[in-house]
Design an enzyme around this catalytic site. Structure first.
Site, PDB file in Angstrom:
ATOM      1  CG  ASP A  33      -4.088 -11.486   2.269  1.00 56.72           C
ATOM      2  OD1 ASP A  33      -3.292 -10.807   1.942  1.00 56.72           O
ATOM      3  OD2 ASP A  33      -4.495 -12.672   1.545  1.00 56.72           O
ATOM      4  CG  ASN A  89       5.768  -8.520   0.725  1.00 51.54           C
ATOM      5  OD1 ASN A  89       6.790  -8.837   1.559  1.00 51.54           O
ATOM      6  ND2 ASN A  89       4.618  -9.415   0.817  1.00 51.54           N
ATOM      7  CD  GLN A  96       4.169  -3.022  -3.098  1.00 50.29           C
ATOM      8  OE1 GLN A  96       5.210  -2.408  -3.157  1.00 50.29           O
ATOM      9  NE2 GLN A  96       3.313  -2.105  -3.103  1.00 50.29           N
ATOM     10  CB  VAL A  98      -1.672  -5.095  -4.126  1.00 49.19           C
ATOM     11  CG1 VAL A  98      -2.869  -4.012  -4.345  1.00 49.19           C
ATOM     12  CG2 VAL A  98      -2.413  -6.580  -4.628  1.00 49.19           C
ATOM     13  CG  HIS A 102      -0.158  -4.191   0.999  1.00 47.34           C
ATOM     14  ND1 HIS A 102      -0.042  -3.486  -0.326  1.00 47.34           N
ATOM     15  CD2 HIS A 102       0.121  -5.499   1.079  1.00 47.34           C
ATOM     16  CE1 HIS A 102       0.385  -4.658  -1.024  1.00 47.34           C
ATOM     17  NE2 HIS A 102       0.801  -5.676  -0.399  1.00 47.34           N
ATOM     18  CG  HIS A 104       1.386  -8.685   4.242  1.00 44.24           C
ATOM     19  ND1 HIS A 104       0.407  -9.442   3.573  1.00 44.24           N
ATOM     20  CD2 HIS A 104       2.085  -7.892   3.445  1.00 44.24           C
ATOM     21  CE1 HIS A 104       0.672  -9.334   2.200  1.00 44.24           C
ATOM     22  NE2 HIS A 104       1.507  -8.311   2.147  1.00 44.24           N
TER      23      HIS A 104
HETATM   24  P1  5GP Z   1       1.742  -8.345  -1.561  1.00 43.15           P
HETATM   25  O1  5GP Z   1       2.139  -9.477  -2.222  1.00 43.15           O
HETATM   26  O2  5GP Z   1       1.627  -7.114  -2.369  1.00 43.15           O
HETATM   27  O3  5GP Z   1       2.367  -7.749  -0.403  1.00 43.15           O
HETATM   28  O4  5GP Z   1       0.519  -8.623  -0.873  1.00 43.15           O
HETATM   29  C1  5GP Z   1      -1.007  -8.358  -1.526  1.00 43.15           C
HETATM   30  C2  5GP Z   1      -2.001  -9.243  -0.714  1.00 43.15           C
HETATM   31  O5  5GP Z   1      -3.171  -8.945  -1.155  1.00 43.15           O
HETATM   32  C3  5GP Z   1      -1.955 -10.630  -0.998  1.00 43.15           C
HETATM   33  O6  5GP Z   1      -1.515 -11.456   0.370  1.00 43.15           O
HETATM   34  C4  5GP Z   1      -3.009 -11.057  -1.566  1.00 43.15           C
HETATM   35  O7  5GP Z   1      -3.662 -12.314  -0.850  1.00 43.15           O
HETATM   36  C5  5GP Z   1      -3.994  -9.860  -0.987  1.00 43.15           C
HETATM   37  N1  5GP Z   1      -5.097  -9.607  -1.919  1.00 43.15           N
HETATM   38  C6  5GP Z   1      -5.173  -9.314  -3.292  1.00 43.15           C
HETATM   39  N2  5GP Z   1      -6.304  -9.160  -3.816  1.00 43.15           N
HETATM   40  C7  5GP Z   1      -7.187  -9.105  -2.640  1.00 43.15           C
HETATM   41  C8  5GP Z   1      -8.550  -9.018  -2.540  1.00 43.15           C
HETATM   42  O8  5GP Z   1      -9.207  -8.599  -3.566  1.00 43.15           O
HETATM   43  N3  5GP Z   1      -9.296  -8.923  -1.362  1.00 43.15           N
HETATM   44  C9  5GP Z   1      -8.189  -9.288  -0.173  1.00 43.15           C
HETATM   45  N4  5GP Z   1      -8.880  -9.107   0.989  1.00 43.15           N
HETATM   46  N5  5GP Z   1      -6.839  -9.478  -0.358  1.00 43.15           N
HETATM   47  C10 5GP Z   1      -6.376  -9.429  -1.527  1.00 43.15           C
END
Ligand code: 5GP
Length: 116
Positions: A33, A89, A96, A98, A102, A104
């Protein structure tokens, strides 16, 4: 079938933007991440872009099982022998950000409960 969406994770799968990839197979990709919330914070994603868990269909069951077994493997490789947390998420209230499913993997420290 799930509606497919183009996100930053699709670009990572296609290597159009860089990521610290720690595992890859035909169905899944795991990478660190970019904004880690624990000493170890790895994301496991399906290469098939299911937007969120709520969009998964019964025909995705094998893929979903594969993602969990990938989590286990990646966590082992990361040396998380003392335990870790797996978080999905889902949607706006789930936090969430993205829209590409996914998982974590969070570890490397003792994690508190409940989350915020
Ligand atoms: P969410 O909040 O959707 O569960 O988690 C999305 C995760 O993707 C976040 O922890 C964020 O830091 C990670 N993330 C977003 N953009 C990028 C990226 O371009 N590269 C990487 N490696 N992680 C990303």
């Amino acid at each position: 079938m799930s509606e497919t969406t183009e996100t930053i994770f699709s670009k990572i799968i296609r290597r159009e933007i860089p990521a610290d990839v720690v595992y890859e197979d035909d169905l899944a990709l795991a990478f660190k991440d970019i904004n880690p919330q624990a000493p170890v914070h790895i994301l496991v994603i399906p290469k098939q872009p299911i937007p969120k868990l709520a969009d998964a269909q019964s025909q995705d069951h094998q893929l979903l099982g594969h993602l969990l077994l990938t989590v286990k493997l990646v966590a082992q490789q990361a040396g998380l022998d003392n335990g870790y947390r797996v978080v999905i998420n889902t949607g706006a209230d789930g936090g969430q950000t993205v829209d590409h499913l996914h998982l974590h993997i969070l570890g490397g420290r003792s994690l508190t409960w409940p989350p915020g």
